[in-house]
Write an enzyme that holds these catalytic residues in place. Sequence first.
Site, PDB file in Angstrom:
ATOM      1  N   GLU A  25       7.117   6.804 -13.099  1.00  0.00           N
ATOM      2  CA  GLU A  25       8.523   6.356 -13.098  1.00  0.00           C
ATOM      3  C   GLU A  25       8.625   4.874 -13.475  1.00  0.00           C
ATOM      4  O   GLU A  25       7.603   4.173 -13.542  1.00  0.00           O
ATOM      5  CB  GLU A  25       9.154   6.590 -11.718  1.00  0.00           C
ATOM      6  CG  GLU A  25       8.412   5.893 -10.595  1.00  0.00           C
ATOM      7  CD  GLU A  25       9.316   5.312  -9.522  1.00  0.00           C
ATOM      8  OE1 GLU A  25      10.422   4.842  -9.853  1.00  0.00           O
ATOM      9  OE2 GLU A  25       8.884   5.290  -8.360  1.00  0.00           O
ATOM     10  N   LYS A 159       8.929   5.489   2.854  1.00  0.00           N
ATOM     11  CA  LYS A 159       8.849   4.204   3.542  1.00  0.00           C
ATOM     12  C   LYS A 159       9.473   4.262   4.915  1.00  0.00           C
ATOM     13  O   LYS A 159      10.444   4.972   5.141  1.00  0.00           O
ATOM     14  CB  LYS A 159       9.562   3.147   2.719  1.00  0.00           C
ATOM     15  CG  LYS A 159       8.680   2.561   1.685  1.00  0.00           C
ATOM     16  CD  LYS A 159       9.451   1.593   0.830  1.00  0.00           C
ATOM     17  CE  LYS A 159       9.109   1.855  -0.604  1.00  0.00           C
ATOM     18  NZ  LYS A 159       9.769   3.038  -1.133  1.00  0.00           N
TER      19      LYS A 159
HETATM   20  N1  PSU Z   1       9.413   3.679  -3.729  1.00  0.00           N
HETATM   21  C1  PSU Z   1       8.729   2.554  -4.050  1.00  0.00           C
HETATM   22  N2  PSU Z   1       9.252   1.708  -4.936  1.00  0.00           N
HETATM   23  C2  PSU Z   1      10.421   2.009  -5.566  1.00  0.00           C
HETATM   24  C3  PSU Z   1      11.104   3.218  -5.251  1.00  0.00           C
HETATM   25  C4  PSU Z   1      10.575   4.021  -4.322  1.00  0.00           C
HETATM   26  O1  PSU Z   1       7.668   2.312  -3.527  1.00  0.00           O
HETATM   27  O2  PSU Z   1      10.840   1.219  -6.391  1.00  0.00           O
HETATM   28  C5  PSU Z   1      12.312   3.622  -6.032  1.00  0.00           C
HETATM   29  C6  PSU Z   1      12.007   4.998  -6.655  1.00  0.00           C
HETATM   30  O3  PSU Z   1      12.299   4.933  -8.023  1.00  0.00           O
HETATM   31  C7  PSU Z   1      12.942   5.932  -5.931  1.00  0.00           C
HETATM   32  C8  PSU Z   1      14.100   5.017  -5.643  1.00  0.00           C
HETATM   33  O4  PSU Z   1      13.283   7.058  -6.688  1.00  0.00           O
HETATM   34  O5  PSU Z   1      13.483   3.796  -5.265  1.00  0.00           O
HETATM   35  C9  PSU Z   1      14.989   5.564  -4.562  1.00  0.00           C
HETATM   36  O6  PSU Z   1      16.181   4.854  -4.528  1.00  0.00           O
HETATM   37  P1  PSU Z   1      17.415   5.422  -3.673  1.00  0.00           P
HETATM   38  O7  PSU Z   1      17.000   5.270  -2.245  1.00  0.00           O
HETATM   39  O8  PSU Z   1      18.581   4.532  -4.045  1.00  0.00           O
HETATM   40  O9  PSU Z   1      17.608   6.831  -4.089  1.00  0.00           O
END
Ligand code: PSU
Length: 311
Positions: A25, A159
């Site tokens: 990603e 996380k």
């Molecule tokens: N986990 C990480 N770093 C990130 C993300 C997740 O360690 O940058 C990013 C991923 O791209 C994930 C997004 O899909 O955060 C999720 O964001 P939200 O909670 O707004 O859906």
Amino acid sequence: MPSAVSVSDEVRAAVAARRPVVALETTIITHGLPRPRNVSAARDAEALLREAGVVPATVGVVDGRPTVGLSAGEIDRLGAADDVHKIGTRDLPVAMAQGWSGGTTVSATAVLAHRAGVGVFATGGLGGVHRGAATTFDESADLVALAGVPILVVSAGVKSILDVGATLERLETLQVTVLGYRTTTFPGFYVRDSGFPIADRVGTPGEVAAVVRARDALGLRSAVLLANPVSEADELDDDLHRAVLDGALADAEAAGVRGKDTTPHLLDHLHRASEGRSLEVNLALYRANVALGGAVARELSALDDGREVRQ
Ligand code: PSU
Ligand code: MN
């Protein structure tokens, strides 16, 4: 009509020949990691895969073009741009129509990678149910995407900034198969153990590949989530983890951060409050997930060919 998704020649050829391919990603580059480590992490991930005989397929949107298999120049550009978007699945049509460039989240990456025929995807941490979601309804679209995209996602759990218990409940509701890699507890991203159990443990990339192919044989449309805990040597110290986490949550609350800014804001706070320690953990677990994704992709490719693979 030309396809809406542009797939690099290298990825297209590898998919057609059933050679191992792993999708990566780009929100992690554009919004998850600080410069210049973001671009070096993206390059390292690709190099690590290539050394293992696996084709990397970094996914993102460039000038309105959803792309599977970004070039090195395109990755550099996304990593350096100031006005770069965070693109989830629902943003893709707008991004295309309005010519955006941006990093794709887990949800959008899974959708695009699957469209290109790529079956394995490695990330750092999956999005999930945010704390306080009972009132805010803030739940990452990553979860819903996994319910409907038959791909394998390697992640170090979710996380601790999230509500881990609620995330696991939602994964069950959404029919996502969750496997613990050499563990029976769900990893907490920065730490090996979130305190929540996982029922199903696998011990080798071959066992993971067998579950993926069983899913395919059944025609199930949901993802398999492979939860890979950060190594003991790399995990964040427990006390530091608790202290910076409480600080990050309080800071986001005080700043009134909402919606898609929440995850980047919390990550940035953690990286600064831990004086870079959480960043090192993030990079280490990302590398480990990419390597494991590569190993599973090789197994899947071997299964397709009816041969055995030496990892
Ligand atoms: N986990 C990480 N770093 C990130 C993300 C997740 O360690 O940058 C990013 C991923 O791209 C994930 C997004 O899909 O955060 C999720 O964001 P939200 O909670 O707004 O859906
Ligand atoms: Mn959200």
